[in-house]
Motif scaffolding. Structure first.
Motif, PDB file in Angstrom:
ATOM      1  N   TYR A   1      -1.787 -12.843   0.292  1.00  0.00           N
ATOM      2  CA  TYR A   1      -2.636 -13.353  -0.784  1.00  0.00           C
ATOM      3  C   TYR A   1      -2.944 -12.258  -1.799  1.00  0.00           C
ATOM      4  CZ  TYR A   1      -3.769 -17.603   1.884  1.00  0.00           C
ATOM      5  OH  TYR A   1      -3.721 -18.785   2.553  1.00  0.00           O
ATOM      6  N   ILE A   2      -3.191 -11.067  -1.324  1.00  0.00           N
ATOM      7  CA  ILE A   2      -3.572  -9.984  -2.227  1.00  0.00           C
ATOM      8  C   ILE A   2      -2.362  -9.394  -2.940  1.00  0.00           C
ATOM      9  CG2 ILE A   2      -4.584  -7.664  -2.371  1.00  0.00           C
ATOM     10  CD1 ILE A   2      -6.506  -8.554  -0.126  1.00  0.00           C
ATOM     11  N   LEU A   3      -1.275  -9.180  -2.204  1.00  0.00           N
ATOM     12  CA  LEU A   3      -0.107  -8.518  -2.773  1.00  0.00           C
ATOM     13  C   LEU A   3       0.898  -9.491  -3.384  1.00  0.00           C
ATOM     14  CD1 LEU A   3       0.367  -5.849   0.021  1.00  0.00           C
ATOM     15  CD2 LEU A   3      -0.624  -5.510  -2.259  1.00  0.00           C
ATOM     16  N   GLY A   4       0.978 -10.700  -2.837  1.00  0.00           N
ATOM     17  CA  GLY A   4       1.828 -11.738  -3.397  1.00  0.00           C
ATOM     18  C   GLY A   4       3.314 -11.536  -3.217  1.00  0.00           C
ATOM     19  N   ASN A   5       3.683 -10.576  -2.445  1.00  0.00           N
ATOM     20  CA  ASN A   5       5.085 -10.259  -2.238  1.00  0.00           C
ATOM     21  C   ASN A   5       5.303 -10.165  -0.733  1.00  0.00           C
ATOM     22  OD1 ASN A   5       7.098  -8.139  -1.488  1.00  0.00           O
ATOM     23  ND2 ASN A   5       7.499  -8.137  -3.685  1.00  0.00           N
ATOM     24  N   GLU A   6       6.279 -10.901  -0.235  1.00  0.00           N
ATOM     25  CA  GLU A   6       6.491 -10.974   1.209  1.00  0.00           C
ATOM     26  C   GLU A   6       6.759  -9.605   1.829  1.00  0.00           C
ATOM     27  OE1 GLU A   6       9.384 -13.190   4.452  1.00  0.00           O
ATOM     28  OE2 GLU A   6       9.346 -13.905   2.382  1.00  0.00           O
ATOM     29  N   GLN A   7       7.614  -8.821   1.213  1.00  0.00           N
ATOM     30  CA  GLN A   7       7.950  -7.511   1.783  1.00  0.00           C
ATOM     31  C   GLN A   7       6.746  -6.572   1.778  1.00  0.00           C
ATOM     32  OE1 GLN A   7      10.884  -6.770   3.381  1.00  0.00           O
ATOM     33  NE2 GLN A   7       9.703  -5.023   4.045  1.00  0.00           N
ATOM     34  N   ASP A   8       6.040  -6.519   0.660  1.00  0.00           N
ATOM     35  CA  ASP A   8       4.841  -5.678   0.590  1.00  0.00           C
ATOM     36  C   ASP A   8       3.789  -6.151   1.586  1.00  0.00           C
ATOM     37  OD1 ASP A   8       5.944  -4.096  -1.377  1.00  0.00           O
ATOM     38  OD2 ASP A   8       4.885  -5.083  -3.034  1.00  0.00           O
TER      39      ASP A   8
END
Length: 182
Positions: free
Chosen positions: A35-42
């Motif tokens: 939710y915070i980063l919005g990027n699956e890898q991150d």
């Protein structure tokens, strides 16, 4: 085992209890990171880092705090640090901000655009505002839980949420007027 028993066992060196505890929280940790980063890898990297930190710091957990808020504080701080370092483009998980309608395909297409615009608006918030919005509206945390999780005074949490809602109103003003955003 009850969570408190697992925590005590993990703190006393029971590796199996600690692993069980980590398995119980890993999906929540990942979801917050996503939710915070919005990027699956991150999000996977941040969740892994958070789980490792929880694994190594479990003995520092004090039962005066709720375990859930202690965990969320760790993962949120890791994500905010990661976000500050990388400044990625962030998007919010579609499954939690989707507006659905049983009326027509047209309604569903419009709802998909609205949902995307809401996610985009949330993504434009500063990292602290985004964190409180995610914890409050997507994770359903109380103000006190957000305060504990982020290590912020309760009035600061309320202020951040107030300001974040104001910014979202400006960003979504076309919808508030009954128009279509874009």
């Amino acid at each position: 085992m009850v969570e408190q028993e697992l925590i005590r066992s993990a703190q006393s060196g029971d590796r199996d209890a600690l692993i069980q505890l980590l398995r119980e929280i890993e999906s929540h940790v990942y979801r917050t990171a996503y939710y915070i980063l919005g990027n699956e890898q991150d999000a996977m990297d941040a969740a892994q880092e958070a789980l490792i930190r929880i694994y190594t710091k479990i003995d520092s957990f004090e039962e005066k705090a709720r375990f859930k808020t202690w965990v969320q504080r760790i993962v949120t701080n890791i994500c905010i640090d990661k976000f500050r370092r990388n400044k990625p483009t962030v998007s919010i998980d579609e499954h939690n901000l989707t507006f659905t309608s049983d009326h027509s395909v047209e309604d569903e297409v419009v709802a998909a655009y609205v949902s995307q615009d809401v996610r985009d608006a949330i993504n434009k918030l500063s990292d602290h505002y985004r964190a409180v919005v995610v914890l409050r509206y997507l994770q359903d945390f109380s103000y006190n839980e957000i305060s504990e999780s982020l290590g912020l005074p309760l009035n600061t949490v309320k202020s951040y949420l107030f300001r974040a809602r104001q910014q979202l109103q400006v960003l979504l003003q076309d919808y508030l007027k009954g128009g279509v955003g874009g």
